[in-house]
Design a protein around this motif. Structure first.
Motif, short mmCIF file in Angstrom:
data_model
loop_
_atom_site.label_atom_id
_atom_site.label_comp_id
_atom_site.label_asym_id
_atom_site.label_seq_id
_atom_site.Cartn_x
_atom_site.Cartn_y
_atom_site.Cartn_z
N GLU A 132 0.88 -1.10 0.27
CA GLU A 132 -0.14 -0.36 -0.03
C GLU A 132 0.77 1.35 0.17
O GLU A 132 0.25 2.30 -0.48
CB GLU A 132 -0.94 -0.19 1.26
CG GLU A 132 -1.94 -1.23 1.33
CD GLU A 132 -2.95 -1.29 2.46
OE1 GLU A 132 -2.72 -0.29 3.22
OE2 GLU A 132 -3.79 -2.01 2.51
N ASP A 133 2.03 1.24 0.57
CA ASP A 133 2.93 2.34 0.60
C ASP A 133 3.69 2.62 -0.69
O ASP A 133 4.38 3.84 -0.80
CB ASP A 133 3.97 2.31 1.81
CG ASP A 133 3.24 2.22 3.20
OD1 ASP A 133 1.79 2.67 3.16
OD2 ASP A 133 3.67 1.71 3.99
N PHE A 134 3.49 1.79 -1.65
CA PHE A 134 4.27 2.05 -2.82
C PHE A 134 3.34 2.26 -4.07
O PHE A 134 2.63 1.44 -4.55
CB PHE A 134 5.11 0.97 -3.18
CG PHE A 134 6.19 0.67 -2.10
CD1 PHE A 134 7.57 1.35 -2.42
CD2 PHE A 134 6.05 0.11 -1.07
CE1 PHE A 134 8.67 1.08 -1.26
CE2 PHE A 134 7.09 -0.26 0.08
CZ PHE A 134 8.37 0.36 -0.28
N ASN A 135 3.30 3.72 -4.56
CA ASN A 135 2.28 3.85 -5.77
C ASN A 135 3.05 4.73 -6.80
O ASN A 135 2.37 4.67 -7.91
CB ASN A 135 1.19 4.83 -5.23
CG ASN A 135 0.44 4.08 -4.01
OD1 ASN A 135 -0.19 2.97 -4.44
ND2 ASN A 135 0.36 4.61 -2.74
N SER A 136 4.31 4.98 -6.80
CA SER A 136 5.03 5.75 -7.92
C SER A 136 6.46 4.97 -7.68
O SER A 136 6.96 4.58 -6.49
CB SER A 136 4.97 7.10 -7.37
OG SER A 136 5.63 7.63 -6.47
N ILE A 137 7.14 5.52 -8.71
CA ILE A 137 8.62 5.11 -8.86
C ILE A 137 9.49 5.79 -7.49
O ILE A 137 10.35 5.29 -7.09
CB ILE A 137 9.37 5.39 -10.10
CG1 ILE A 137 8.72 4.65 -11.26
CG2 ILE A 137 10.92 5.06 -10.08
CD1 ILE A 137 8.72 3.11 -11.01
N GLU A 138 8.91 7.01 -7.33
CA GLU A 138 9.72 7.71 -6.07
C GLU A 138 9.52 7.16 -4.96
O GLU A 138 10.53 7.37 -4.20
CB GLU A 138 9.44 9.31 -6.27
CG GLU A 138 9.53 10.02 -7.30
CD GLU A 138 8.83 10.24 -8.65
OE1 GLU A 138 7.94 9.06 -8.71
OE2 GLU A 138 9.01 10.98 -9.42
N ASP A 139 8.49 6.41 -4.68
CA ASP A 139 8.28 5.87 -3.42
C ASP A 139 9.31 4.71 -3.13
O ASP A 139 9.47 4.19 -2.02
CB ASP A 139 6.97 5.17 -3.38
CG ASP A 139 5.84 6.23 -3.07
OD1 ASP A 139 6.02 7.23 -2.80
OD2 ASP A 139 4.85 5.77 -3.85
N LEU A 140 9.99 4.35 -4.18
CA LEU A 140 11.22 3.18 -4.13
C LEU A 140 12.41 3.77 -3.39
O LEU A 140 13.33 2.99 -3.07
CB LEU A 140 11.38 2.58 -5.39
CG LEU A 140 10.11 1.77 -5.88
CD1 LEU A 140 10.64 1.26 -7.48
CD2 LEU A 140 9.72 0.53 -5.18
N LEU A 141 12.69 5.00 -3.71
CA LEU A 141 13.94 5.56 -3.20
C LEU A 141 14.12 5.55 -1.85
O LEU A 141 13.39 5.92 -1.13
CB LEU A 141 14.00 7.21 -3.64
CG LEU A 141 14.09 7.42 -5.25
CD1 LEU A 141 13.70 8.95 -5.43
CD2 LEU A 141 15.26 7.06 -5.76
N GLY A 142 15.48 4.95 -1.42
CA GLY A 142 15.88 4.65 -0.05
C GLY A 142 15.14 3.54 0.53
O GLY A 142 15.61 3.09 1.54
N LYS A 143 14.43 2.70 -0.17
CA LYS A 143 13.91 1.50 0.14
C LYS A 143 13.97 0.32 -0.45
O LYS A 143 13.36 -0.50 -0.46
CB LYS A 143 12.24 1.73 0.32
CG LYS A 143 11.88 2.91 1.30
CD LYS A 143 10.46 3.32 1.37
CE LYS A 143 10.20 4.50 2.12
NZ LYS A 143 8.66 4.72 2.00
N GLU A 144 15.03 0.45 -1.43
CA GLU A 144 15.56 -0.66 -2.36
C GLU A 144 15.95 -1.72 -1.75
O GLU A 144 15.42 -2.95 -2.21
CB GLU A 144 16.45 -0.23 -3.37
CG GLU A 144 16.34 0.96 -4.33
CD GLU A 144 16.62 2.41 -3.54
OE1 GLU A 144 16.89 3.38 -4.27
OE2 GLU A 144 16.76 2.26 -2.23
#
Length: 294
Positions: A132-144
């Motif tokens: 639920e917390d991932f909806n865009s590519i930017e949401d991946l930054l720092g959480k790879e």
């Protein structure tokens, strides 16, 4: 006795000469007929994507009804376009633009887009909806690291894999693209989704993955994966060698929902592609007639 033998010999010679004359005449007439009347074999390029199969099978059956023999050449996208440019392949039913613009530009002297099969075919990075917390590519930054710094993709060398590498660099993501076949990618994603683990992979429509799993595209606003136009490509020889086939393919169109349904019937219901394609033709005769110019 000698007279009888001479008579039989003479008669035999007459029959032989008559037969030869008839054979030569038929050969001469038949050769001209074959040269002007016989239709060339039409070869389809078939990539290892489920979306390529239904339109290829439907078009093949229609062309066979028109009197053509058809063949299929299995290859990755790059080699399909090489085959088109050399004249070894006549038609490719599953060109994804703008992703495949690089091929159209490279071989522009030898190939052309002849029709739009369907528009609004989405493609890009997908994740299961339980993330639920991932909806865009930017949401991946720092959480790879949640994804083991990996995203799963199709075969190396496909145009999409190059775009994915560009995205990774553009967004500064610490992620590696893991390439496999379409089936291998889906199998790996399925294993992880069964455990509700974090996973990113390459997705597109039409595909059964969206009916089998609860998925969503990750939004990205830098234009790497815009909605695609799926088009029919032919080599430049087809128009001259098979004008009625070229005309039919120039009128080609098919709804994306129908393609997705046929994929599901083939993949999930384990039906023969030709059976599914013939069923579509039977149920859409008005559209077929329109494509044939009837």
């Amino acid at each position: 006795m000698k007279k009888k033998l001479l008579l039989l010999t003479a008669l035999l010679m007459v029959f032989v000469l008559a037969a030869c004359g008839s054979s030569d005449e038929e050969s001469s007439d038949g050769g001209a007929g074959e040269e002007s009347g016989d239709k060339p074999v039409i070869t389809f390029g078939v990539t290892p994507w489920t979306s390529t199969v239904p339109p290829t099978e439907v078009a093949s059956l229609i062309l066979q009804d028109m009197g053509y023999q058809v063949e299929q050449t299995q290859a990755d996208a790059g080699n399909v376009y090489i085959g088109l440019s050399r004249g070894d392949i006549d038609v490719f039913m599953d060109a994804w633009l703008p992703a495949h613009d690089v091929y159209l530009d490279k071989y522009s002297e030898n190939i052309e887009s002849v029709a739009v099969s369907y528009d609004d075919a989405d493609a890009g990075w997908v994740v299961p909806t339980y993330m639920e917390d991932f909806n865009s590519i930017e949401d991946l930054l720092g959480k790879e690291e949640l994804f083991n710094n990996e995203m799963y993709s199709i075969e190396e060398g496909a145009s999409a894999t190059g775009i994915i590498d560009e995205m990774i660099e553009d967004y500064g993501l610490e992620i590696n693209q893991v390439n496999s076949s379409e089936g291998g990618m889906i199998a790996q994603a399925m294993r992880m989704m069964q455990q509700e683990e974090p996973v990113i992979f390459y997705g597109w429509r039409p595909h059964t993955m969206f009916s089998k799993f609860d998925l969503k595209f990750l939004e990205e606003d830098r234009g790497h994966f815009d909605s695609a136009s799926v088009e029919v490509i032919s080599n430049n020889e087809l128009k001259e060698n098979a004008p009625d086939a070229y005309e039919f393919l120039s009128n080609w169109t098919i709804p994306i929902d129908d393609v997705e349904y046929m994929i599901e019937q083939i993949e999930e219901e384990d039906r023969e592609p030709t059976e599914v394609a013939q069923e579509w033709i039977d149920n859409n005769q008005d559209l077929v007639d329109q494509m044939l110019g009837n």
